[in-house]
Scaffold this motif. Structure first.
Motif, mmCIF file in Angstrom:
data_model
loop_
_atom_site.group_PDB
_atom_site.id
_atom_site.type_symbol
_atom_site.label_atom_id
_atom_site.label_comp_id
_atom_site.label_asym_id
_atom_site.label_seq_id
_atom_site.Cartn_x
_atom_site.Cartn_y
_atom_site.Cartn_z
ATOM 1 N N LEU A 23 -4.292 -7.690 -8.213
ATOM 2 C CA LEU A 23 -3.390 -8.831 -8.015
ATOM 3 C C LEU A 23 -2.066 -8.375 -7.420
ATOM 4 N N GLY A 24 -1.544 -7.256 -7.910
ATOM 5 C CA GLY A 24 -0.301 -6.732 -7.367
ATOM 6 C C GLY A 24 -0.409 -6.402 -5.893
ATOM 7 N N ALA A 25 -1.527 -5.780 -5.490
ATOM 8 C CA ALA A 25 -1.724 -5.424 -4.085
ATOM 9 C C ALA A 25 -1.856 -6.665 -3.209
ATOM 10 N N VAL A 26 -2.614 -7.659 -3.683
ATOM 11 C CA VAL A 26 -2.773 -8.901 -2.927
ATOM 12 C C VAL A 26 -1.434 -9.612 -2.770
ATOM 13 N N MET A 27 -0.664 -9.665 -3.848
ATOM 14 C CA MET A 27 0.651 -10.296 -3.777
ATOM 15 C C MET A 27 1.589 -9.512 -2.866
ATOM 16 N N GLY A 28 1.451 -8.195 -2.862
ATOM 17 C CA GLY A 28 2.257 -7.391 -1.950
ATOM 18 C C GLY A 28 1.984 -7.754 -0.504
ATOM 19 N N SER A 29 0.709 -7.957 -0.166
ATOM 20 C CA SER A 29 0.338 -8.361 1.190
ATOM 21 C C SER A 29 0.928 -9.731 1.530
ATOM 22 N N PHE A 30 0.820 -10.656 0.581
ATOM 23 C CA PHE A 30 1.374 -11.991 0.783
ATOM 24 C C PHE A 30 2.885 -11.938 0.973
ATOM 25 N N LEU A 31 3.560 -11.135 0.157
ATOM 26 C CA LEU A 31 5.016 -11.050 0.244
ATOM 27 C C LEU A 31 5.463 -10.381 1.547
ATOM 28 N N ALA A 32 4.677 -9.413 2.041
ATOM 29 C CA ALA A 32 4.995 -8.810 3.336
ATOM 30 C C ALA A 32 4.878 -9.848 4.447
ATOM 31 N N THR A 33 3.843 -10.681 4.383
ATOM 32 C CA THR A 33 3.690 -11.757 5.357
ATOM 33 C C THR A 33 4.873 -12.712 5.291
ATOM 34 N N ALA A 34 5.269 -13.073 4.071
ATOM 35 C CA ALA A 34 6.400 -13.983 3.892
ATOM 36 C C ALA A 34 7.687 -13.371 4.444
ATOM 37 N N ALA A 60 -11.819 -11.428 6.720
ATOM 38 C CA ALA A 60 -11.693 -10.980 5.326
ATOM 39 C C ALA A 60 -11.520 -9.466 5.229
ATOM 40 N N ILE A 61 -12.195 -8.717 6.096
ATOM 41 C CA ILE A 61 -12.058 -7.260 6.078
ATOM 42 C C ILE A 61 -10.648 -6.861 6.489
ATOM 43 N N ASP A 62 -10.122 -7.514 7.513
ATOM 44 C CA ASP A 62 -8.771 -7.218 7.973
ATOM 45 C C ASP A 62 -7.744 -7.417 6.870
ATOM 46 N N LEU A 63 -7.978 -8.414 6.011
ATOM 47 C CA LEU A 63 -6.999 -8.805 4.999
ATOM 48 C C LEU A 63 -7.118 -8.030 3.698
ATOM 49 N N LEU A 64 -8.089 -7.110 3.599
ATOM 50 C CA LEU A 64 -8.202 -6.301 2.396
ATOM 51 C C LEU A 64 -6.927 -5.479 2.199
ATOM 52 N N PRO A 65 -6.298 -5.560 1.033
ATOM 53 C CA PRO A 65 -5.083 -4.770 0.815
ATOM 54 C C PRO A 65 -5.343 -3.276 0.961
ATOM 55 N N ILE A 66 -4.495 -2.598 1.675
ATOM 56 C CA ILE A 66 -4.511 -1.153 1.899
ATOM 57 C C ILE A 66 -5.744 -0.723 2.702
ATOM 58 N N LEU A 67 -6.944 -1.069 2.247
ATOM 59 C CA LEU A 67 -8.170 -0.662 2.946
ATOM 60 C C LEU A 67 -8.254 -1.278 4.331
ATOM 61 N N GLY A 68 -7.837 -2.545 4.469
ATOM 62 C CA GLY A 68 -7.893 -3.196 5.769
ATOM 63 C C GLY A 68 -7.068 -2.444 6.806
ATOM 64 N N TYR A 69 -5.895 -2.001 6.409
ATOM 65 C CA TYR A 69 -5.028 -1.222 7.312
ATOM 66 C C TYR A 69 -5.678 0.122 7.646
ATOM 67 N N ALA A 70 -6.233 0.777 6.620
ATOM 68 C CA ALA A 70 -6.848 2.080 6.836
ATOM 69 C C ALA A 70 -8.076 1.978 7.738
ATOM 70 N N LEU A 71 -8.921 0.969 7.509
ATOM 71 C CA LEU A 71 -10.129 0.811 8.311
ATOM 72 C C LEU A 71 -9.807 0.533 9.773
ATOM 73 N N ARG A 72 -8.712 -0.166 10.018
ATOM 74 C CA ARG A 72 -8.317 -0.460 11.404
ATOM 75 C C ARG A 72 -7.403 0.607 11.979
ATOM 76 N N ARG A 73 -7.136 1.634 11.188
ATOM 77 C CA ARG A 73 -6.274 2.742 11.608
ATOM 78 C C ARG A 73 -4.912 2.241 12.081
ATOM 79 N N GLY A 74 -4.447 1.211 11.427
ATOM 80 C CA GLY A 74 -3.113 0.717 11.694
ATOM 81 C C GLY A 74 -2.955 -0.059 12.978
ATOM 82 N N ARG A 75 -4.071 -0.479 13.580
ATOM 83 C CA ARG A 75 -3.984 -1.203 14.858
ATOM 84 C C ARG A 75 -5.004 -2.342 14.903
ATOM 85 N N CYS A 76 -4.707 -3.342 15.721
ATOM 86 C CA CYS A 76 -5.656 -4.424 15.949
ATOM 87 C C CYS A 76 -6.907 -3.855 16.626
#
Length: 254
Positions: A23-34, A60-76
């Motif tokens: 929950l903390g990680a998901v909220m962190g993603s939401f707060l970064a978006t905000a 949904a994969i893109d939006l996974l907290p932390i893993l989504g960024y890692a899987l995309r190697r920090g890029r679209c």
């Protein structure tokens, strides 16, 4: 308050051990978006999450907290536009807030701690992005702090209310004095209301150490940014450092 989950039966403890940090990680993603959308003056609800480079809607994969960024190697994956580093940082911070709150608190105290930590994270993200702290966050911190104290520790409510007044008043006095001496603002009023909110949550005894740790963090950042070369003006997100200091003390208290 020491966590009461460790001696509990494993089937009871395990769902919380997973759910609270997640929950903390998901909220962190939401707060970064905000924070990012607020800095750009955009709506939080529309359009849905997308790449700022090509407009591709995130899945949904893109939006996974932390893993989504890692899987995309920090890029679209379509256009290669870098993903703001604020996302993995905020998601990791949210995860750590969940873990530290879970380790130190239980029951209603855990719920209050999560609220406090996530409000501090929201403020720190916005302040680090554009040096502003929206009133809805700072006033929300004050009101929730007084409300949580009245609910969980009603005998301490007078002290926490006084801490809110003194904490905000101290920084207000410093801000006023700086402007009189230098002829320009040196501290935002959002920081004033933030320290009032921290006082509402933590009481009088914590305020001096919160201010000291935040000042040391700000000085360290200034030295790092200037690389030892003093600059006449430098913007430091004091609100971010106040939030970090407050949380460390809050979860580190006996």
């Amino acid at each position: 308050m020491t966590i009461a989950l460790l001696p509990a039966p494993l089937p009871v403890a395990m769902p919380l051990l997973v759910a609270v940090p997640l929950l903390g990680a998901v909220m962190g993603s939401f707060l970064a978006t905000a924070a990012l959308r607020g800095a750009y003056g955009e709506s939080l609800l529309h359009p849905p999450s997308h790449c700022r480079g090509c407009g591709r809607r995130l899945n949904a994969i893109d939006l996974l907290p932390i893993l989504g960024y890692a899987l995309r190697r920090g890029r679209c994956t379509d256009c290669g536009t870098p993903i703001p580093a604020l996302f993995p940082l905020a998601e990791t911070a949210g995860l750590l807030i969940g873990l530290s709150a879970l380790w130190q608190f239980a029951g209603a105290d855990l719920l209050a701690a999560l609220l406090f930590g996530l409000l501090l994270l929201a403020i720190a993200l916005r302040d680090s992005r554009d040096f502003t702290i929206p009133d809805i966050l700072s006033y929300g911190l004050i009101l929730s702090g007084l409300g949580a104290t009245a609910w969980l520790k009603p005998a301490l409510l007078p002290e926490h209310a006084l801490a809110a007044l003194l904490g905000g008043g101290l920084l207000a006095l410093l801000a006023w004095g700086y402007k009189r001496l230098r002829g320009r603002d040196g501290m935002g009023w959002g920081d004033v209301k933030l320290l009032a909110g921290i006082g509402a949550w933590m009481g009088l005894h914590s305020l001096p150490m919160v201010v000291l740790l935040a000042a040391l963090g700000g000085i360290a950042q200034a030295v790092w940014q200037s690389r030892g070369k003093p600059q006449a003006t430098m913007m430091i997100p004091l609100g971010s450092w106040l939030g970090i200091a407050a949380w460390l003390l809050y979860v580190g208290q006996p």
